[in-house]
Design an enzyme around this catalytic site. Structure first.
Site, mmCIF file in Angstrom:
data_model
loop_
_atom_site.group_PDB
_atom_site.id
_atom_site.type_symbol
_atom_site.label_atom_id
_atom_site.label_comp_id
_atom_site.label_asym_id
_atom_site.label_seq_id
_atom_site.Cartn_x
_atom_site.Cartn_y
_atom_site.Cartn_z
ATOM 1 N N LYS A 70 0.803 -1.232 0.000
ATOM 2 C CA LYS A 70 0.000 0.000 0.000
ATOM 3 C C LYS A 70 0.838 1.285 0.000
ATOM 4 O O LYS A 70 0.429 2.289 -0.580
ATOM 5 C CB LYS A 70 -0.946 0.018 1.207
ATOM 6 C CG LYS A 70 -2.131 -0.916 1.086
ATOM 7 C CD LYS A 70 -3.058 -0.728 2.272
ATOM 8 C CE LYS A 70 -4.263 -1.638 2.201
ATOM 9 N NZ LYS A 70 -5.213 -1.410 3.291
ATOM 10 N N ASP A 106 -10.224 3.407 2.405
ATOM 11 C CA ASP A 106 -10.458 2.758 3.708
ATOM 12 C C ASP A 106 -11.212 3.672 4.677
ATOM 13 O O ASP A 106 -12.103 3.223 5.403
ATOM 14 C CB ASP A 106 -9.129 2.335 4.345
ATOM 15 C CG ASP A 106 -8.624 1.003 3.808
ATOM 16 O OD1 ASP A 106 -9.432 0.218 3.295
ATOM 17 O OD2 ASP A 106 -7.401 0.752 3.905
HETATM 18 P P1 NAP Z 1 -0.446 -2.600 10.862
HETATM 19 O O1 NAP Z 1 -0.112 -1.422 10.020
HETATM 20 O O2 NAP Z 1 0.489 -3.744 10.946
HETATM 21 O O3 NAP Z 1 -0.713 -2.040 12.374
HETATM 22 C C1 NAP Z 1 -0.928 -2.935 13.437
HETATM 23 C C2 NAP Z 1 -1.347 -2.153 14.688
HETATM 24 O O4 NAP Z 1 -1.638 -3.098 15.730
HETATM 25 C C3 NAP Z 1 -0.263 -1.221 15.242
HETATM 26 O O5 NAP Z 1 -0.857 -0.114 15.843
HETATM 27 C C4 NAP Z 1 0.400 -2.127 16.286
HETATM 28 O O6 NAP Z 1 1.050 -1.432 17.322
HETATM 29 C C5 NAP Z 1 -0.808 -2.834 16.859
HETATM 30 N N1 NAP Z 1 -0.415 -4.074 17.525
HETATM 31 C C6 NAP Z 1 -0.029 -5.223 16.932
HETATM 32 N N2 NAP Z 1 0.279 -6.149 17.882
HETATM 33 C C7 NAP Z 1 0.065 -5.544 19.091
HETATM 34 C C8 NAP Z 1 0.198 -5.969 20.442
HETATM 35 N N3 NAP Z 1 0.607 -7.228 20.751
HETATM 36 N N4 NAP Z 1 -0.122 -5.103 21.432
HETATM 37 C C9 NAP Z 1 -0.540 -3.851 21.134
HETATM 38 N N5 NAP Z 1 -0.695 -3.385 19.861
HETATM 39 C C10 NAP Z 1 -0.386 -4.220 18.858
HETATM 40 O O7 NAP Z 1 -1.852 -3.231 10.429
HETATM 41 P P2 NAP Z 1 -3.092 -2.498 9.722
HETATM 42 O O8 NAP Z 1 -2.959 -2.626 8.247
HETATM 43 O O9 NAP Z 1 -3.230 -1.144 10.307
HETATM 44 O O10 NAP Z 1 -4.307 -3.464 10.145
HETATM 45 C C11 NAP Z 1 -4.762 -3.546 11.498
HETATM 46 C C12 NAP Z 1 -5.969 -4.473 11.561
HETATM 47 O O11 NAP Z 1 -7.050 -3.907 10.844
HETATM 48 C C13 NAP Z 1 -5.749 -5.856 10.934
HETATM 49 O O12 NAP Z 1 -6.357 -6.823 11.760
HETATM 50 C C14 NAP Z 1 -6.463 -5.778 9.599
HETATM 51 O O13 NAP Z 1 -6.949 -7.040 9.175
HETATM 52 C C15 NAP Z 1 -7.616 -4.845 9.935
HETATM 53 N N6 NAP Z 1 -8.125 -4.095 8.786
HETATM 54 C C16 NAP Z 1 -9.470 -4.141 8.550
HETATM 55 C C17 NAP Z 1 -9.982 -3.434 7.495
HETATM 56 C C18 NAP Z 1 -11.465 -3.502 7.226
HETATM 57 O O14 NAP Z 1 -11.868 -3.182 6.089
HETATM 58 N N7 NAP Z 1 -12.283 -3.859 8.202
HETATM 59 C C19 NAP Z 1 -9.157 -2.648 6.658
HETATM 60 C C20 NAP Z 1 -7.794 -2.612 6.940
HETATM 61 C C21 NAP Z 1 -7.277 -3.354 8.025
HETATM 62 P P3 NAP Z 1 2.638 -1.093 17.215
HETATM 63 O O15 NAP Z 1 2.750 0.155 16.397
HETATM 64 O O16 NAP Z 1 3.064 -0.904 18.630
HETATM 65 O O17 NAP Z 1 3.291 -2.279 16.559
#
Ligand code: NAP
Length: 281
Positions: A70, A106
């Site tokens: 992305k 999004d």
């Molecule tokens: P990302 O960029 O990898 O970000 C992950 C986030 O989760 C960061 O803020 C990270 O914190 C936090 N995190 C991960 N492990 C953690 C832990 N053990 N304790 C505390 N915080 C933790 O991922 P993303 O693309 O933003 O996606 C996040 C979620 O949203 C995913 O589950 C994805 O499937 C979902 N999503 C859904 C949609 C939808 O259409 N519904 C769209 C996009 C994404 P740190 O910065 O501290 O690592």
């Protein structure tokens, strides 16, 4: 049935096999009787530039972009829409007159999902939003909330990343607080959003006591596998209105489909049930 004039779009990711987008877009193509197809394309990070540059030459209408491309695809766009530039990521590419236009839908999907599924009396602008997470999806959520003039309280395990996000998304009221202060911050929330990956199947649970949260606050989780996360279950039990994350996925797809295939599709209960039956049960 496809003819030689079929319009083609797809989703580029690595891996891409888990993506629900082919099921979703092909449902709409069939519903509208469009001569077109939407295909998954697994592309390695080292090949992404070459593949993106080839899209206009191949005559495709455009693509969705998913993890891990992305951010990387932005360098190959001829034009980047303001919201995608603000978020720093592209999830939808439209090929127009041989030019590549990068968009991010999004945030629009997030807000449309809330609008469609919120209780009638709940108003997004009535108070603060507490957002958990500062990753790619959180940025889109925060930018969309700022566009709705909502004051955001942001907290993330890695505070420096939340500070970076706040600096990048300046321009709306946005306060960063420590991760261990997240429960106290709920006192002022009108909206609580989990935009971390916590609570997703295979990931650790989100640990969050909701005692301080007003019972009128809407709780939403952008994680949609499982559909009813432990956060949503806990909120529902204490009487808060809840909105699950599947709708965000469905609504974010609408603008891309309209650009590529010339029809604005509608998110219906029938579509939601179709996706749920295929993927969640
Ligand atoms: P990302 O960029 O990898 O970000 C992950 C986030 O989760 C960061 O803020 C990270 O914190 C936090 N995190 C991960 N492990 C953690 C832990 N053990 N304790 C505390 N915080 C933790 O991922 P993303 O693309 O933003 O996606 C996040 C979620 O949203 C995913 O589950 C994805 O499937 C979902 N999503 C859904 C949609 C939808 O259409 N519904 C769209 C996009 C994404 P740190 O910065 O501290 O690592």
């Amino acid at each position: 049935m496809l003819t030689g004039k079929a319009k083609i779009a797809g989703v580029i990711g690595c891996p891409v096999g888990h993506s629900l987008s082919p099921k979703l877009h092909n449902y709409w193509l069939q519903e509208h009787g469009i001569d077109g197809a939407y295909i998954p394309l697994e592309v390695k990070p080292e090949d992404i530039g070459e593949v993106i540059a080839a899209l206009p030459k191949m005559g495709v209408q455009g693509v969705n972009i998913t993890v891990p491309h992305k951010e990387a695809v932005m360098a190959f766009m001829d034009e980047i829409a303001p919201e995608a530039r603000r978020i720093g990521a592209v999830n939808t590419v439209v090929v127009h007159d041989g030019r590549l236009i990068g968009m991010n839908t999004d945030g629009e999907g997030f807000v449309q999902n809330l609008t469609a599924n919120k209780p009638a009396h709940w108003d997004i602008a009535a108070g603060k939003a507490v957002v958990l997470g500062a990753g790619g999806a959180a940025k889109a959520v925060i930018a969309a909330l700022q566009a709705c003039k909502v004051e955001v309280v942001l907290t993330n395990r890695t505070r420096a990343k939340a500070e970076d996000t706040a600096a990048h998304l300046g321009g709306g009221a946005l306060t960063v607080i420590d991760w261990d202060k997240r429960e106290a911050a709920l006192r002022e929330a009108n909206l609580l959003v989990n935009a971390t990956s916590l609570g997703m199947s295979g990931q650790p649970a989100l640990e969050l006591a909701l005692d301080a949260l007003p019972v009128t606050a809407l709780v939403t989780d952008i994680v949609y596998k499982p559909l009813e996360t432990s956060l949503l279950a806990a909120a529902r039990t204490r009487g808060n209105p809840v909105v699950d994350g599947l709708g965000m996925l469905l609504y974010q797809a609408v603008p891309g489909f309209e650009h590529w295939f010339g029809v604005r599709p509608v998110v219906t209960d029938k579509l939601r049930d179709y996706i749920l039956n295929l993927s969640f049960r």
